[in-house]
Design a protein around this motif. Structure first.
Motif, PDB file in Angstrom:
ATOM      1  N   ARG A  73     -34.656 -14.867   5.467  1.00 53.91           N
ATOM      2  CA  ARG A  73     -33.443 -14.915   6.282  1.00 53.91           C
ATOM      3  C   ARG A  73     -32.347 -15.686   5.556  1.00 53.91           C
ATOM      4  O   ARG A  73     -32.635 -16.509   4.669  1.00 53.91           O
ATOM      5  N   ASP A  74     -31.116 -15.456   5.952  1.00 49.91           N
ATOM      6  CA  ASP A  74     -30.052 -16.315   5.452  1.00 49.91           C
ATOM      7  C   ASP A  74     -30.072 -17.617   6.242  1.00 49.91           C
ATOM      8  O   ASP A  74     -30.875 -17.794   7.178  1.00 49.91           O
ATOM      9  N   ALA A  75     -29.199 -18.545   5.881  1.00 50.55           N
ATOM     10  CA  ALA A  75     -29.240 -19.874   6.493  1.00 50.55           C
ATOM     11  C   ALA A  75     -28.994 -19.833   7.998  1.00 50.55           C
ATOM     12  O   ALA A  75     -29.445 -20.712   8.735  1.00 50.55           O
ATOM     13  N   GLN A  80     -32.834 -10.808   5.942  1.00 48.03           N
ATOM     14  CA  GLN A  80     -32.392 -10.159   4.711  1.00 48.03           C
ATOM     15  C   GLN A  80     -33.464  -9.199   4.188  1.00 48.03           C
ATOM     16  O   GLN A  80     -33.159  -8.213   3.543  1.00 48.03           O
ATOM     17  N   TYR A 193     -36.028 -19.257   4.674  1.00 48.06           N
ATOM     18  CA  TYR A 193     -34.570 -19.276   4.764  1.00 48.06           C
ATOM     19  C   TYR A 193     -33.962 -19.495   3.381  1.00 48.06           C
ATOM     20  O   TYR A 193     -34.384 -20.385   2.634  1.00 48.06           O
ATOM     21  N   VAL A 194     -32.971 -18.670   3.063  1.00 48.57           N
ATOM     22  CA  VAL A 194     -32.260 -18.760   1.793  1.00 48.57           C
ATOM     23  C   VAL A 194     -31.020 -19.612   2.011  1.00 48.57           C
ATOM     24  O   VAL A 194     -30.125 -19.238   2.771  1.00 48.57           O
ATOM     25  N   THR A 195     -30.953 -20.773   1.365  1.00 48.04           N
ATOM     26  CA  THR A 195     -29.828 -21.680   1.558  1.00 48.04           C
ATOM     27  C   THR A 195     -29.251 -22.090   0.213  1.00 48.04           C
ATOM     28  O   THR A 195     -29.833 -21.822  -0.842  1.00 48.04           O
ATOM     29  N   GLU A 196     -28.114 -22.770   0.264  1.00 49.45           N
ATOM     30  CA  GLU A 196     -27.498 -23.260  -0.970  1.00 49.45           C
ATOM     31  C   GLU A 196     -28.336 -24.339  -1.634  1.00 49.45           C
ATOM     32  O   GLU A 196     -28.165 -24.627  -2.815  1.00 49.45           O
ATOM     33  N   THR A 240     -28.780 -25.414   7.121  1.00 54.98           N
ATOM     34  CA  THR A 240     -29.586 -24.296   7.625  1.00 54.98           C
ATOM     35  C   THR A 240     -29.396 -24.232   9.133  1.00 54.98           C
ATOM     36  O   THR A 240     -30.252 -24.685   9.909  1.00 54.98           O
ATOM     37  N   ARG A 355     -28.972 -17.514  -8.111  1.00 58.77           N
ATOM     38  CA  ARG A 355     -28.605 -17.277  -6.714  1.00 58.77           C
ATOM     39  C   ARG A 355     -28.074 -15.863  -6.519  1.00 58.77           C
ATOM     40  O   ARG A 355     -28.449 -15.175  -5.570  1.00 58.77           O
ATOM     41  N   ARG A 359     -30.219 -13.090  -4.374  1.00 55.54           N
ATOM     42  CA  ARG A 359     -29.690 -12.496  -3.133  1.00 55.54           C
ATOM     43  C   ARG A 359     -29.650 -10.975  -3.235  1.00 55.54           C
ATOM     44  O   ARG A 359     -29.983 -10.259  -2.281  1.00 55.54           O
ATOM     45  N   ARG A 363     -31.816  -8.327  -0.852  1.00 56.81           N
ATOM     46  CA  ARG A 363     -31.191  -7.231  -0.104  1.00 56.81           C
ATOM     47  C   ARG A 363     -31.712  -5.884  -0.577  1.00 56.81           C
ATOM     48  O   ARG A 363     -31.959  -4.976   0.223  1.00 56.81           O
TER      49      ARG A 363
END
Length: 411
Positions: A73-75, A80, A193-196, A240, A355, A359, A363
């Motif tokens: 998932r995104d943050a 995704q 979760y995909v975060t910065e 997040t 990154r 991403r 996707r």
């Protein structure tokens, strides 16, 4: 003293090996140096392939939670890429989540009467004769055996003593593990979760608890006082937003955190004459893909299958079975390691290039039914189907895939 098999180490790998080999009717000594099980935040998620094996052994843990999906998932929580295990053509198309000690307890209860399980016993080293491992030294005796199984973990002393090389590669991050009590309920899935700041991973555990992992730098939490930890937790949640409902539970459970190093390797061999490696003595992967414990169960099952086909414990027969085990498992583990590493890099690589590529790959995988099913099948332990270089281009969106809406041809 003599046994048919000596298994050194009683984590999941050692217990699984003792269970599988004991079920063949062999007299097995299972030696564990620790007097009691230590609670650790590892080995809590079982894949469908492992569930089939554990059910065969009568070792499936009671009270585990079914997780139907592995989701990236995104943050903010938007999916995704989702691996929907219900699409697999198996009897148990789901993941199971339970505490590591509970899984060990289920395996222990399933040990056949042919297994002599001794705790608080330190294996002092290997015994050899004519270049072959023929037993082990304990504190006060030598135990002869047709086969020694090293299940003594990632820093395996027996692996080193056998002269097997293992080039361990550490990831540049660690995982902070939290067991959240008093948390609101979360979806029954395995969410990454995909975060910065990299990976945040959560899934439910029995008893209304939630397991949370957070990617951190090697020294990110070092020396933080209570106020510093609280500030760090605030940053974790703000980065997040999907974890905001867990904020109070995260703050309340900061004191029970565990900090886990993360590495990967595959030993140069999984067997030498008279000795087999199982579990983390022979291989390790990033925990994000939930493969470590499941690969250990598969090791034990494969080792027992090779020995059963041999039909006897004569040294030449055992060593032939070990050679076949080495070839078969290394081929399988090479592909699992590659799949796990690529999945981890998609989320944990914090470089600009990493990154962007990660991403896009997420996707691309999420939107390609054929590739998504292939990855899920491999990760579930039902059989390895490697992705091709062209598939990698499809994942990155560089090359359109006319088969993206189909099942793979082998399915």
């Amino acid at each position: 003293m003599r046994y048919d098999v000596v298994v050194c180490g009683a984590g999941v790998a050692g217990l699984a090996a003792a269970c599988a080999l004991g079920r063949l009717g062999h007299r097995v000594l299972l030696a564990e140096k620790q007097d009691a099980v230590k609670p650790v935040a590892k080995g809590e998620v079982l894949q469908p392939g492992s569930l089939a094996i554990l059910d065969e052994w009568g070792a499936a843990p009671d009270g585990a939670l079914k997780l139907g999906t592995l989701v990236a998932r995104d943050a903010g929580g938007a999916p995704q890429m989702a691996l929907e295990y219900g699409r697999l053509p198996v009897e148990r198309p789901w993941l199971l989540a339970h505490d590591y000690p509970a899984i060990l307890a289920a395996l222990t209860a399933a040990l056949p009467s042919t297994v002599d399980f001794r705790r608080g016993v330190l294996v002092g080293g290997l015994v050899r004769s004519g270049g072959r491992v023929t037993g082990v030294r304990l504190a006060d005796e030598v135990v002869d055996a047709a086969l020694v199984v090293a299940a003594d973990g990632i820093s395996s002393r027996l692996r080193r003593e056998a002269g097997i090389e293992a080039s361990r590669q550490d990831y540049p991050h660690r995982l902070a593990a939290f067991e959240l009590h008093g948390a609101p309920s979360v979806e029954a899935d395995f969410s990454a979760y995909v975060t910065e700041r990299g990976l945040r991973l959560r899934y439910p555990l029995p008893g209304g608890r939630v397991r949370l992992y957070a990617q951190v730098g090697a020294d990110e939490l070092r020396g933080l006082d209570a106020a510093g930890l609280a500030s760090w937790a605030d940053g974790l949640v703000s980065g997040t937003p999907a974890l905001a409902p867990l904020a109070d539970a995260i703050h309340a459970n900061l004191g029970g955190r565990q900090l886990l190093p993360v590495s990967r390797f595959l030993a140069g061999a999984l067997a030498v004459p008279g000795l087999a490696l199982v579990g983390e003595s022979g291989h390790a992967v990033h925990p994000m893909a939930a493969q470590g414990m499941n690969s250990a169960v598969a090791d034990a099952h494969a080792l027992a299958s090779m020995l059963r086909q041999g039909g006897s414990l004569a040294p030449a027969v055992v060593d032939h079975a070990l050679a076949r085990y080495d070839v078969a498992r290394r081929e399988n583990l090479t592909q699992i390691g590659r799949t796990s590493h690529n999945a981890a890099r998609m989320i944990t690589d914090l470089s600009w290039v990493g990154r962007v590529a990660g991403r896009r790959a997420l996707r691309g995988t999420g939107g390609n039914h054929r590739i998504r099913y292939t990855v899920m099948h491999t990760m579930s332990g039902l059989g390895v189907h490697p992705l091709t270089p062209v598939d990698r281009l499809h994942q990155l969106g560089v090359l359109p895939d006319p088969r993206a809406r189909r099942l793979p041809a082998w399915a």
